[in-house]
Design an enzyme around this catalytic site. Sequence first.
Site, mmCIF file in Angstrom:
data_model
loop_
_atom_site.group_PDB
_atom_site.id
_atom_site.type_symbol
_atom_site.label_atom_id
_atom_site.label_comp_id
_atom_site.label_asym_id
_atom_site.label_seq_id
_atom_site.Cartn_x
_atom_site.Cartn_y
_atom_site.Cartn_z
ATOM 1 N N LYS A 31 0.809 -1.228 0.000
ATOM 2 C CA LYS A 31 0.000 0.000 0.000
ATOM 3 C C LYS A 31 0.839 1.274 0.000
ATOM 4 O O LYS A 31 0.428 2.292 -0.538
ATOM 5 C CB LYS A 31 -0.972 0.007 1.184
ATOM 6 C CG LYS A 31 -2.159 -0.925 0.983
ATOM 7 C CD LYS A 31 -3.251 -0.648 2.001
ATOM 8 C CE LYS A 31 -4.484 -1.498 1.722
ATOM 9 N NZ LYS A 31 -4.294 -2.901 2.159
ATOM 10 N N GLU A 89 -10.825 7.114 4.157
ATOM 11 C CA GLU A 89 -11.460 6.166 5.076
ATOM 12 C C GLU A 89 -10.534 4.972 5.199
ATOM 13 O O GLU A 89 -9.672 4.739 4.356
ATOM 14 C CB GLU A 89 -12.818 5.716 4.539
ATOM 15 C CG GLU A 89 -12.777 4.606 3.497
ATOM 16 C CD GLU A 89 -12.205 5.034 2.150
ATOM 17 O OE1 GLU A 89 -12.100 6.254 1.898
ATOM 18 O OE2 GLU A 89 -11.860 4.145 1.363
ATOM 19 N N SER A 134 1.741 -9.812 -0.866
ATOM 20 C CA SER A 134 1.410 -8.387 -0.759
ATOM 21 C C SER A 134 1.765 -7.754 0.580
ATOM 22 O O SER A 134 1.985 -6.548 0.657
ATOM 23 C CB SER A 134 -0.079 -8.175 -1.053
ATOM 24 O OG SER A 134 -0.880 -8.997 -0.224
HETATM 25 C C1 LIG Z 1 -5.135 -3.987 1.703
HETATM 26 C C2 LIG Z 1 -4.404 -5.239 1.419
HETATM 27 C C3 LIG Z 1 -4.796 -6.107 0.363
HETATM 28 C C4 LIG Z 1 -6.027 -5.887 -0.457
HETATM 29 O O1 LIG Z 1 -6.027 -4.763 -1.257
HETATM 30 P P1 LIG Z 1 -5.812 -4.836 -2.832
HETATM 31 O O2 LIG Z 1 -6.153 -3.467 -3.281
HETATM 32 O O3 LIG Z 1 -6.741 -5.884 -3.374
HETATM 33 O O4 LIG Z 1 -4.412 -5.193 -3.064
HETATM 34 C C5 LIG Z 1 -4.004 -7.217 0.111
HETATM 35 N N1 LIG Z 1 -2.912 -7.500 0.857
HETATM 36 C C6 LIG Z 1 -2.521 -6.707 1.870
HETATM 37 C C7 LIG Z 1 -1.307 -7.075 2.645
HETATM 38 C C8 LIG Z 1 -3.248 -5.543 2.180
HETATM 39 O O5 LIG Z 1 -2.855 -4.763 3.205
#
Ligand SMILES: *Cc1c(COP(=O)(O)O)cnc(C)c1O
Length: 398
Positions: free
Chosen positions: A92, A114, A381
Amino acid sequence: MSPYTHADDNGYFGRYGGAHLPPHLEAPIAEVAAAYEEARNDPEFIAEYRRLLTDYVGRPSPLFLAQRLTDHLGGAKIYLKREDLNHTGAHKINHCLGEGLLAKRMGKTKLIAETGAGQHGVALATAAALLGLECEIHMGAIDVEKQHMNVVRMEMLGATVVSVETGGRCLKDAVDSAFGTYAQNYENVFFGIGSVVGPHPYPSMVRDFQSVVGEEAREQIMAKEGRLPDVIMACVGGGSNALGLFSGFLEDEDVRIVGVEPAGEGLDTERHAATMSKGADGTLHGMATLLLQDDAGEPSPVHSIASGLDYPGVGPQHAYLKEAGRVEYVSVTDAETLDAFSMLCRLEGIIPALESSHAVAQAIKVAPTMSPDEVIIVNLSGRGDKDVDYIAEVMKGR
Ligand SMILES: *Cc1c(COP(=O)(O)O)cnc(C)c1O
């Protein structure tokens, strides 16, 4: 430019996207679109963004061959794109820095957004602190209580957290509250959206800021394997980490691309958030997209063990890529996710976020059906520090 990537001038990917806004928000969002169009063509803006990715986030993130996981499954080689190693622990931060830089360029003094579980709020508060901007995060009162640690982190970073007491006191109410405040103050305020969702230009802009993930992964796999991967996969909430990775490979028709959604307690129950599998055309948060909704078109309550994935909509580019047949969307359950989480902890010494564990779970399913000379890339992610207390509770009950 690729038909898979390019939104038209009104922000449509096929019939999905656009800017479906109440009249009083049309001008402020159009201002963002115009400013972004300029910024993305300004080499100085891009250079400053890249500098922060390198020196502050710690990019490039490694592409790691998960050898013990690969050996254990006995099939395709599994590589992990380590977004969990970024500063703040997830992908993010990539787009929050981009949004923060754009806000500054536009002369805004404050970021507003938000947040649900608080991950986006923390990443945006981080960018705000770094760039010398004020930050105001709206969060449903129920989430404020549930996600206390993230509230503390945001406040330490200098952000103001507004606890939203209206409606169901959840994410949807936080969105309404944040947009309401924005509408009254947009001369000085920039709205920072947390995924590839919302009105044009946000889906394209957040995607562009995340595309560094796929760009790096492509170079890294060429350096390590001398060829492109056979399959790439990522979890899909709103869809930003997925599009970040996918963007590097959309033109390579031989690369299979798979988005993984939360099936929660099962697609035949009410408790899932599998928008691509079960959703229908609708409108939410300023965009036409696929949506889990009731007969009146109201977004359905959704569930996932990973709070970052429980969103009833999805980014419009994903809806388009599904329809175009370029990306396959599958789902995995909460139980499969927990198994994948444990396996990655034990075999690789990596504690993944529950969101990312969905993508790992899909790799665990398909790797054994593939041959050892084939290659999978999984977008990891984020890291799981935020989830360990909760998982410890769940594991006790199992
Ligand atoms: C917020 C988040 C997601 C989901 O958001 P996407 O916009 O679908 O990527 C996925 N993995 C992590 C670690 C997150 O913090």
